[in-house]
Design an enzyme around this catalytic site. Structure first.
Site, PDB file in Angstrom:
ATOM      1  N   ARG A 218      39.316  52.171  68.748  1.00 24.53           N
ATOM      2  CA  ARG A 218      39.075  53.659  68.514  1.00 24.53           C
ATOM      3  C   ARG A 218      37.655  54.042  68.220  1.00 24.53           C
ATOM      4  O   ARG A 218      37.166  53.076  67.386  1.00 24.53           O
ATOM      5  CB  ARG A 218      40.204  54.107  67.526  1.00 24.53           C
ATOM      6  CG  ARG A 218      41.800  53.875  67.974  1.00 24.53           C
ATOM      7  CD  ARG A 218      42.576  54.329  66.872  1.00 24.53           C
ATOM      8  NE  ARG A 218      43.787  54.276  67.117  1.00 24.53           N
ATOM      9  CZ  ARG A 218      44.688  53.183  66.798  1.00 24.53           C
ATOM     10  NH1 ARG A 218      44.079  52.129  66.235  1.00 24.53           N
ATOM     11  NH2 ARG A 218      45.691  52.792  67.104  1.00 24.53           N
TER      12      ARG A 218
ATOM     13  N   LYS B 109      44.981  53.072  62.210  1.00 24.39           N
ATOM     14  CA  LYS B 109      46.121  53.941  61.403  1.00 24.39           C
ATOM     15  C   LYS B 109      46.783  53.191  60.387  1.00 24.39           C
ATOM     16  O   LYS B 109      47.087  52.175  60.287  1.00 24.39           O
ATOM     17  CB  LYS B 109      46.758  54.367  62.393  1.00 24.39           C
ATOM     18  CG  LYS B 109      46.271  55.274  63.734  1.00 24.39           C
ATOM     19  CD  LYS B 109      47.304  56.080  64.561  1.00 24.39           C
ATOM     20  CE  LYS B 109      46.510  56.909  65.681  1.00 24.39           C
ATOM     21  NZ  LYS B 109      47.344  57.380  66.634  1.00 24.39           N
TER      22      LYS B 109
ATOM     23  N   HIS C 116      38.909  57.913  74.510  1.00 20.68           N
ATOM     24  CA  HIS C 116      39.839  56.958  74.540  1.00 20.68           C
ATOM     25  C   HIS C 116      39.678  56.151  75.676  1.00 20.68           C
ATOM     26  O   HIS C 116      40.347  55.194  76.069  1.00 20.68           O
ATOM     27  CB  HIS C 116      41.325  57.428  74.499  1.00 20.68           C
ATOM     28  CG  HIS C 116      41.824  57.128  72.989  1.00 20.68           C
ATOM     29  ND1 HIS C 116      41.025  56.909  71.956  1.00 20.68           N
ATOM     30  CD2 HIS C 116      43.114  57.122  72.575  1.00 20.68           C
ATOM     31  CE1 HIS C 116      41.696  56.769  70.718  1.00 20.68           C
ATOM     32  NE2 HIS C 116      42.986  56.819  71.304  1.00 20.68           N
TER      33      HIS C 116
ATOM     34  N   ARG D 146      39.233  52.384  75.645  1.00 18.78           N
ATOM     35  CA  ARG D 146      40.321  51.868  75.098  1.00 18.78           C
ATOM     36  C   ARG D 146      41.318  51.637  76.184  1.00 18.78           C
ATOM     37  O   ARG D 146      41.868  50.646  76.182  1.00 18.78           O
ATOM     38  CB  ARG D 146      40.585  52.630  73.860  1.00 18.78           C
ATOM     39  CG  ARG D 146      42.028  52.087  73.122  1.00 18.78           C
ATOM     40  CD  ARG D 146      42.291  52.900  71.734  1.00 18.78           C
ATOM     41  NE  ARG D 146      43.454  52.640  71.068  1.00 18.78           N
ATOM     42  CZ  ARG D 146      43.838  51.807  70.385  1.00 18.78           C
ATOM     43  NH1 ARG D 146      42.892  50.974  70.021  1.00 18.78           N
ATOM     44  NH2 ARG D 146      45.039  51.648  69.876  1.00 18.78           N
TER      45      ARG D 146
ATOM     46  N   HIS E 188      49.002  48.839  67.909  1.00 21.24           N
ATOM     47  CA  HIS E 188      50.080  49.660  68.069  1.00 21.24           C
ATOM     48  C   HIS E 188      51.235  49.003  67.090  1.00 21.24           C
ATOM     49  O   HIS E 188      51.454  47.910  67.158  1.00 21.24           O
ATOM     50  CB  HIS E 188      50.477  49.703  69.423  1.00 21.24           C
ATOM     51  CG  HIS E 188      49.530  50.614  70.482  1.00 21.24           C
ATOM     52  ND1 HIS E 188      49.854  50.431  71.523  1.00 21.24           N
ATOM     53  CD2 HIS E 188      48.731  51.398  70.038  1.00 21.24           C
ATOM     54  CE1 HIS E 188      48.748  51.197  72.567  1.00 21.24           C
ATOM     55  NE2 HIS E 188      48.317  51.826  71.571  1.00 21.24           N
TER      56      HIS E 188
ATOM     57  N   TYR F  61      50.942  51.291  79.385  1.00 18.29           N
ATOM     58  CA  TYR F  61      49.983  50.811  80.238  1.00 18.29           C
ATOM     59  C   TYR F  61      50.754  50.059  81.321  1.00 18.29           C
ATOM     60  O   TYR F  61      49.849  49.739  82.299  1.00 18.29           O
ATOM     61  CB  TYR F  61      49.046  49.911  79.458  1.00 18.29           C
ATOM     62  CG  TYR F  61      48.249  50.748  78.378  1.00 18.29           C
ATOM     63  CD1 TYR F  61      47.143  51.468  78.857  1.00 18.29           C
ATOM     64  CD2 TYR F  61      48.513  50.868  76.988  1.00 18.29           C
ATOM     65  CE1 TYR F  61      46.376  52.154  78.055  1.00 18.29           C
ATOM     66  CE2 TYR F  61      47.916  51.458  76.132  1.00 18.29           C
ATOM     67  CZ  TYR F  61      46.799  52.198  76.609  1.00 18.29           C
ATOM     68  OH  TYR F  61      45.967  52.972  75.869  1.00 18.29           O
TER      69      TYR F  61
END
Length: 308
Positions: free
Chosen positions: A156, A181, A253, A256, A279, A288
């Site tokens: 990110r 995150k 993004h 990414r 994730h 994806y």
């Protein structure tokens, strides 16, 4: 109103300290809850104990419809706001600030499932080649290193600009430590193109930029010698997209998304891609796979004599 503000501060402190939410998530929750407090104040409610289920439901309606001060929110943004409000009321009950949870039965809207947009490899190469100048020009070297890193690791933008020089230790630049995150750190391999671009920047770019500053461990520096901001990194990406003729097709993004899609197209396992992207759930990564499945359908429709 003071009681409401105290409750929100306590909830946000709880999220930061005990749940370890990322700074950007906390800022978004703070904005959502500030809007919620304004909504409650306008209805004459000065404490969470006075909030009813109807109040929470009508707040959700204003999120989607907008009001005199705020435009309508997209389903994804409204869903985030409802999650923040529900969390606040759950916290208030557990903390003894309210006897019941009026938001318990209120459900956030389901955002439409949008497939991530990835660029073809040829467009990625045009974008990377459009960073301007040669590698001996400090900002051009930085820009190339930044974009190569974003595409080469799937980082990110906030993770890339948060890197320090020590996160890519000399002589071991086959991996980079990315903090995502929830302050979770993961090690991600760095390909030879990104590694070479980072090396060139550290030798011929960063020292020149650092002379304008007061000393910082940041990997990517701005023209004043300080840490490059997310907005600055996005500006670099946007400028390169314009020079490459890709204006309007690139978002923060995009690299990414392209990283993940190209890995899956190349045969990478979805759980490996999940780890590389950071994730917490494989379900997030599986979107994806829908992109690659759509490409297979298109290829089948174009090539098979019985497809149409």
């Amino acid at each position: 109103m003071e009681a409401l503000e105290r409750a929100v501060r306590g909830y946000l402190d709880h999220l930061a300290v005990e749940r370890g939410l990322a700074r950007n998530t906390l800022l978004a929750y703070r904005r959502d809850l500030t809007r919620y407090l304004g909504f409650l104040e306008a209805r004459g409610i000065d404490g969470l104990a006075g909030v009813g289920e109807r109040d929470v439901g009508e707040f959700l309606a204003t999120l989607r419809a907008g009001d005199d001060e705020h435009p309508p929110l997209a389903a994804s943004s409204a869903a985030r706001a409802v999650v923040a409000v529900r969390g606040l009321h759950r916290f208030a009950v557990r903390d003894g600030r309210a006897g019941s949870d009026p938001a318990r039965e209120v459900r956030p809207p389901t955002p439409p499932r949008r497939l991530p947009k990835a660029l073809p490899l040829a467009d990625i190469e045009r974008l990377l080649d459009a960073t301007g100048g040669g590698d001996d020009e400090p900002r051009a070297a930085r820009d190339r290193a930044l974009l190569e890193l974003l595409y080469g690791t799937g980082a990110r933008i906030s993770e890339a600009v948060g890197l320090d020089v020590d996160d890519v230790p000399a002589g071991e630049r086959d991996t980079v430590a990315l903090t995502g995150k929830g302050d979770r750190t993961r090690l991600v391999p760095v390909g030879s193109f990104a590694r070479s671009a980072i090396d060139a920047y550290l030798v011929r770019g960063r020292p020149a930029l650092a002379t304008a500053g007061r000393g910082t461990p940041a990997l990517f520096l701005n023209a004043r010698g300080g840490r490059l901001s997310r907005q600055g990194a996005w500006g670099i990406l946007n400028a390169a997209a314009e020079r490459a003729g890709l204006a309007g097709r690139v978002s923060p993004h995009t690299l990414r998304h392209s990283f993940a899609t190209h890995l899956l197209d190349g045969g990478a396992d979805v759980r490996v891609v999940q780890e590389l992207l950071g994730h917490s759930s494989v379900a997030t990564t599986q979107i994806y796979t829908l992109v690659t499945a759509e490409k297979l359908r298109e290829a089948y429709a174009m090539a098979h004599p019985r497809a149409l």
